[in-house]
Design a protein around this motif. Structure first.
Motif, PDB file in Angstrom:
ATOM      1  N   UNK A  43       0.835  -1.210   0.000  1.00  0.00           N
ATOM      2  CA  UNK A  43       0.000   0.000   0.000  1.00  0.00           C
ATOM      3  C   UNK A  43       0.867   1.257   0.000  1.00  0.00           C
ATOM      4  N   UNK A  44       2.107   1.149   0.498  1.00  0.00           N
ATOM      5  CA  UNK A  44       3.012   2.304   0.465  1.00  0.00           C
ATOM      6  C   UNK A  44       3.319   2.701  -0.975  1.00  0.00           C
ATOM      7  N   UNK A  45       3.461   1.721  -1.836  1.00  0.00           N
ATOM      8  CA  UNK A  45       3.688   2.011  -3.252  1.00  0.00           C
ATOM      9  C   UNK A  45       2.411   2.544  -3.909  1.00  0.00           C
ATOM     10  N   UNK A  46       1.256   2.012  -3.523  1.00  0.00           N
ATOM     11  CA  UNK A  46       0.004   2.462  -4.116  1.00  0.00           C
ATOM     12  C   UNK A  46      -0.263   3.930  -3.782  1.00  0.00           C
ATOM     13  N   UNK A  47      -0.026   4.328  -2.542  1.00  0.00           N
ATOM     14  CA  UNK A  47      -0.232   5.723  -2.162  1.00  0.00           C
ATOM     15  C   UNK A  47       0.715   6.621  -2.948  1.00  0.00           C
ATOM     16  N   UNK A  48       1.964   6.182  -3.115  1.00  0.00           N
ATOM     17  CA  UNK A  48       2.916   6.945  -3.933  1.00  0.00           C
ATOM     18  C   UNK A  48       2.438   7.038  -5.376  1.00  0.00           C
ATOM     19  N   UNK A  49       1.827   5.966  -5.875  1.00  0.00           N
ATOM     20  CA  UNK A  49       1.322   5.971  -7.251  1.00  0.00           C
ATOM     21  C   UNK A  49       0.215   7.009  -7.422  1.00  0.00           C
ATOM     22  N   UNK A  50      -0.684   7.104  -6.476  1.00  0.00           N
ATOM     23  CA  UNK A  50      -1.749   8.106  -6.564  1.00  0.00           C
ATOM     24  C   UNK A  50      -1.180   9.526  -6.463  1.00  0.00           C
ATOM     25  N   UNK A 293     -13.697  -2.932  -4.812  1.00  0.00           N
ATOM     26  CA  UNK A 293     -12.800  -2.163  -5.670  1.00  0.00           C
ATOM     27  C   UNK A 293     -12.161  -3.075  -6.707  1.00  0.00           C
ATOM     28  N   UNK A 294     -11.814  -2.492  -7.847  1.00  0.00           N
ATOM     29  CA  UNK A 294     -11.220  -3.280  -8.926  1.00  0.00           C
ATOM     30  C   UNK A 294      -9.726  -3.497  -8.737  1.00  0.00           C
ATOM     31  N   UNK A 295      -9.054  -2.586  -8.042  1.00  0.00           N
ATOM     32  CA  UNK A 295      -7.617  -2.698  -7.827  1.00  0.00           C
ATOM     33  C   UNK A 295      -7.335  -3.879  -6.893  1.00  0.00           C
ATOM     34  N   UNK A 296      -6.659  -4.911  -7.412  1.00  0.00           N
ATOM     35  CA  UNK A 296      -6.490  -6.134  -6.635  1.00  0.00           C
ATOM     36  C   UNK A 296      -5.654  -5.931  -5.377  1.00  0.00           C
ATOM     37  N   UNK A 297      -4.725  -4.981  -5.401  1.00  0.00           N
ATOM     38  CA  UNK A 297      -3.913  -4.754  -4.217  1.00  0.00           C
ATOM     39  C   UNK A 297      -4.676  -3.975  -3.155  1.00  0.00           C
ATOM     40  N   UNK A 298      -5.555  -3.064  -3.575  1.00  0.00           N
ATOM     41  CA  UNK A 298      -6.423  -2.414  -2.599  1.00  0.00           C
ATOM     42  C   UNK A 298      -7.450  -3.401  -2.054  1.00  0.00           C
ATOM     43  N   UNK A 299      -7.948  -4.278  -2.923  1.00  0.00           N
ATOM     44  CA  UNK A 299      -8.916  -5.290  -2.492  1.00  0.00           C
ATOM     45  C   UNK A 299      -8.326  -6.184  -1.409  1.00  0.00           C
ATOM     46  N   UNK A 300      -7.030  -6.457  -1.518  1.00  0.00           N
ATOM     47  CA  UNK A 300      -6.366  -7.328  -0.545  1.00  0.00           C
ATOM     48  C   UNK A 300      -6.310  -6.702   0.849  1.00  0.00           C
TER      49      UNK A 300
END
Length: 364
Positions: A43-50, A293-300
């Motif tokens: 999730x640290x990478x996902x937040x950086x991606x947004x 949610x469609x994002x599989x890493x957020x879904x996890x």
């Protein structure tokens, strides 16, 4: 001939094993967290991606030139797919595995000048940016608070880049703590980006805006992190800005409460806490939302939230000697930060959106 045949069969077996290994590695990589250990770390990478996606907008709320490199290609692609209204295919095919999402999406309105809507992650980033600068301002110095805050401790820092992208006042000591895999991945990313991490480093692409930077790994579910923080150069004799952004819900309930207490016990007058809380009423709604949610890493992340606070979070925090100054729900957050921009309608329409709260509190 027998030996030759055996050798051929053995070679075929090895080749077959390699093919199978590559196949299963390919299947595994589809749900890979890269060099991180699981969904919470990723999730640290996902937040950086947004943050990276927001930085590309012409009317971006902030600029974070380091975010894209720290996020990595996989997280960037996931964020873009989510915002474009695409979803991971339920089947494993040899196509790109994407289809258009049905139902309410998060894509921009046709008359918008933006590529994508503004996400709650971008709104959160901008809110906390402003709160940090306000807390560090010399204007806060008064008879009741004779010393300006010049220490920042970021708990669960992830891929945070504020020590390089914000115009911080002189003399700020910046400390970051996170899990071992996240700290290691971030350090690699900082090195690749050419980010300065020590005052004596010269000719860096991203100079350090803080007077000093120290990061280290620690399990925040255990209480030894304070001793490590002191060893890193932090002082409990000066006021501190504590930042726990997107952290407490991942800790156990007891650990979350211990963290609030330990920060208070080691805070001098004038210390500030910026954090995100999830109220007890959010427990079921939050799991339901992340299941859609469609994002599989957020879904996890659906089952990773384990710490919640009572709906009367103000009284709850006072039990740990933190006096709430402001508290904003996600709906409040959008209105406070960027009411002129279209938000994530899919999230805003869900019951979970009003159960998270962004808190600024002062030590009592």
């Amino acid at each position: 001939m027998i030996r030759t045949a055996d050798a051929v069969l053995a070679a075929a077996a090895v080749c077959g094993s390699v093919v199978l290994w590559r196949y299963f590695r390919r299947e595994e990589s589809e749900d890979s967290y890269e060099d991180l250990t699981g969904p919470v770390s990723f999730s640290s990478r996902m937040v950086a991606a947004y943050r990276a996606v927001e930085s590309r907008e012409k009317d971006a709320l902030f600029q974070d030139p380091m975010a894209e490199g720290l996020a990595g290609e996989q997280a960037i692609q996931q964020a873009e797919n989510e915002l474009a209204g695409k979803t991971d295919s339920a089947t494993h095919s040899h196509t790109d595995g994407l289809q258009m999402q049905s139902g309410p999406g998060v894509r921009k309105q046709s008359d918008s000048k933006r590529q994508y809507c503004v996400t709650r992650f971008a709104l959160r980033t901008k809110l906390i940016d402003d709160q940090i600068l306000a807390a560090l301002s010399d204007s806060k110095v008064s008879e009741s608070q004779p010393e300006a805050v010049r220490q920042v401790v970021v708990l669960g820092a992830g891929m945070d880049t504020r020590a390089w992208r914000m115009d911080l006042p002189e003399g700020v000591k910046w400390f970051e703590i996170d899990m071992k895999d996240v700290v290691a991945a971030k350090n690699i990313g900082l090195q690749r980006a050419g980010a300065q991490t020590a005052p004596d480093q010269q000719d860096c692409q991203f100079p350090l805006k803080a007077a000093s930077f120290r990061n280290f790994s620690a399990d925040l579910n255990r209480r030894y992190w304070i001793e490590m923080l002191i060893a890193a150069g932090w002082s409990n004799k000066a006021p501190t800005l504590w930042l726990a952004e997107g952290l407490l819900m991942y800790l156990t309930q007891k650990s979350s409460e211990h963290l609030l207490q330990d920060m208070a016990d080691h805070s001098r007058k004038g210390s500030v806490l910026l954090t995100q809380l999830f109220r007890e009423s959010a427990r079921e709604a939050n799991q339901e939302y992340y299941g859609t949610v469609s994002n599989k890493h957020l879904k996890a992340l659906k089952t990773t939230f384990t710490s919640f606070v009572p709906d009367n979070y103000q009284q709850y925090l006072e039990e740990y000697h933190w006096k709430v100054n402001t508290g904003l729900s996600n709906a409040d957050l959008h209105q406070a930060v960027a009411p002129h921009l279209e938000g994530d309608q899919q999230y805003a329409s869900h019951g979970a959106s009003n159960n998270g709260v962004y808190v600024e509190a002062f030590i009592m």
